[in-house]
Design an enzyme around this catalytic site. Sequence first.
Site, mmCIF file in Angstrom:
data_model
loop_
_atom_site.group_PDB
_atom_site.id
_atom_site.type_symbol
_atom_site.label_atom_id
_atom_site.label_comp_id
_atom_site.label_asym_id
_atom_site.label_seq_id
_atom_site.Cartn_x
_atom_site.Cartn_y
_atom_site.Cartn_z
ATOM 1 C CB CYS A 2 -77.572 70.064 -45.148
ATOM 2 S SG CYS A 2 -76.321 69.254 -46.161
ATOM 3 N NE ARG A 27 -77.609 74.318 -40.870
ATOM 4 C CZ ARG A 27 -76.881 74.077 -39.790
ATOM 5 N NH1 ARG A 27 -76.614 75.054 -38.953
ATOM 6 N NH2 ARG A 27 -76.407 72.885 -39.537
ATOM 7 C CD1 TRP A 73 -72.465 73.796 -48.964
ATOM 8 C CD2 TRP A 73 -71.383 72.057 -48.099
ATOM 9 N NE1 TRP A 73 -71.119 74.046 -49.079
ATOM 10 C CE2 TRP A 73 -70.438 72.993 -48.558
ATOM 11 C CE3 TRP A 73 -70.927 70.869 -47.520
ATOM 12 C CZ2 TRP A 73 -69.060 72.776 -48.459
ATOM 13 C CZ3 TRP A 73 -69.562 70.661 -47.427
ATOM 14 C CH2 TRP A 73 -68.652 71.613 -47.885
ATOM 15 C CG ASN A 99 -78.477 68.697 -41.866
ATOM 16 O OD1 ASN A 99 -78.971 68.609 -42.980
ATOM 17 N ND2 ASN A 99 -78.739 69.691 -41.042
ATOM 18 N N GLY A 100 -75.110 65.683 -42.212
ATOM 19 C CA GLY A 100 -74.003 64.902 -41.688
ATOM 20 C C GLY A 100 -73.439 63.940 -42.709
ATOM 21 C CD GLU A 485 -55.250 84.056 -43.628
ATOM 22 O OE1 GLU A 485 -56.486 84.088 -43.435
ATOM 23 O OE2 GLU A 485 -54.742 84.248 -44.754
ATOM 24 C CE LYS A 489 -58.935 86.481 -43.117
ATOM 25 N NZ LYS A 489 -58.056 85.934 -44.019
ATOM 26 C CD GLU A 492 -59.138 89.302 -46.186
ATOM 27 O OE1 GLU A 492 -59.415 88.783 -47.279
ATOM 28 O OE2 GLU A 492 -59.117 88.664 -45.118
ATOM 29 C CG HIS A 508 -32.482 91.344 -45.171
ATOM 30 N ND1 HIS A 508 -31.171 91.489 -45.556
ATOM 31 C CD2 HIS A 508 -32.541 90.203 -44.426
ATOM 32 C CE1 HIS A 508 -30.460 90.481 -45.094
ATOM 33 N NE2 HIS A 508 -31.266 89.687 -44.397
ATOM 34 C CE LYS A 607 -66.440 83.247 -47.920
ATOM 35 N NZ LYS A 607 -65.406 83.413 -46.901
#
Length: 612
Positions: A2, A27, A73, A99-100, A485, A489, A492, A508, A607
């Site tokens: 946050c 944030r 958040w 925050n937290g 993955e 990356k 992308e 193969h 995104k």
Amino acid sequence: MCGIVAYIGKEEAFPIILKGLKRLEYRGYDSSGVALLNGDIKLYKKQGKVSVLEEYTAAKSREAKVGIGHTRWATHGAPNDINAHPHLSGDGNLAIIHNGIIENYDALKKELISRGHKFISDTDTEVLIHLIEDVYRNASVGLDEAVRLALGEVIGAYAIVILDKKNPNRLIAAKNSSPLVIGVGEDEFFIASDATPIIEYTKNVVYLDDEEIATIELGEDVKINTIKNQSITPYIQELEMNLEAIEKGGYDHFMLKEIYEQPQSIKNSMLGRLKMKSGKITLSGIEEFESKFLNAKRIVFVACGTSWHSALVGEYMIEEVARIPVEVEYASEFRYRNPIINEDDIVIAISQSGETADTLAALEIAKKKGATIYGICNVVGSSIARATDAGSYTHAGPEIGVASTKAFTAQITILALMALTLAKKKGTVNKTYYQSLINQLIEIPKLVEKALKTDDQIKYLSEMFKDAHNFLYLGRGFNFPVALEGALKLKEISYIHAEGYPAAEMKHGPIALIDENMPVVAIATRKGSYQKVVSNIQEVKARNGKVIGIVTEGDQTVKEMVDFVVEIPETDEFFDPLITVIPLQLLAYHIAVLRACNVDQPRNLAKSVTVE
């Protein structure tokens, strides 16, 4: 996760706070609010972006020389006006932004209710300000001392700023495991989650350390005490970064910043769920539907992109220890066929944004067929979170770079907790092995920090391979999804064609592509099918392929046969993906930078994929 902004001084507080909130909106973005003190506390809070708060307050009284502001958040409680910060004490004299996560908020809340406190929100933050009020009133101490005593009862992470109606010339701030910086100006002070809202006004700052409490009063120097009541001399340092750099935390790109945030984001994913001392795991979504999970004939994952790769890791984990059959489906394919879904199936939807259109459509199909729907996503109050029967937020924090990094490892962390929870409840895992896995999971953030130290070496390798036209990534077992993955990356953000394969499948078909111009990244950690991967590497070398080996530190066998080796710390293969993916993320990043690509916003990508 946050954003905090506070001001006290000679200027109008609201414009400064509002500008700061806009800069910190990355944030936290589901609600925002301010508390302004000018005789009385004026509290303005709105769900949505900071622009909604700005519009809401346009016709309201905003004059004040002191105020606190917050972008939220959500963690505890849905994103709405009531749960937005700031929060007030019961008597309305204190306001707090936070925050937290306060891990023991529920126990504190029950105790405070027994003492007559009443709560209007679902947040842990309101519990904290009521606790401070309770100590302030009953211990007959100053507010700074009340804060210190109250925080001594708190378990968890926090960065807080408190405004006191009875003392308009003072703010109190404190932190533990969540950043907080104090800007020191001329007859004015600024407080924020990072320096972004501050640098426009002053370059002189004080960074609070964990378990430190600062009393900020006009006409006085900043006073700092620890929770153990030790006085600390504030260290004022000068900011050297420009504004743009600070927004990225000093990193050149958000993606790199988010790669380096993974030790903390993995911790955040475990926070409040894994008790470090006892090893007990609590996933409320699993607890709520325990019988459904324990009696499930099958678990089906639906996901897209990076989330699909994390689901593959989840398949290995759950089948390994919980012995429940698992299938992993591309959500985009699942929605357009006639899948066989039964009422005793669990369907788990995974999405960073919680808004992925194909995944939403897939879970709606599963819901109509009577399955229990579980969600794993990063954004509180998102569409997937609202559509599922239960779920787990990853708490990775806002991820701004389009190419997902910390969301991937956060998802795997949740899946590990889920697999271990189910295994423990089903009795399908050896107690000794279970405890060993718990102990190793606790150490993962430190191992990720160690893996990040390969950065300079990866940068050197990137110089050598930045002009390659193709890459091949190989892995087996738990590391096969990591190969996928790693290739994703690279595709992308660098626009280099890359493919991930199970290492044994190379012969193969893909082996036909291998020559001296084909870089091959082989994940060959010393667990699982190690000897088989060694054989696959030999097959590549026999055809003059250039091999980058990702190996367990100290490995000599692979080191002697490959062209380049990157050593990473050892862990059980169950957790290998959390470590082996780090050098692959860095490799993609550095190659993209060297190719002058737009790392944070690669072409053609969004995104959150909210359309088909």
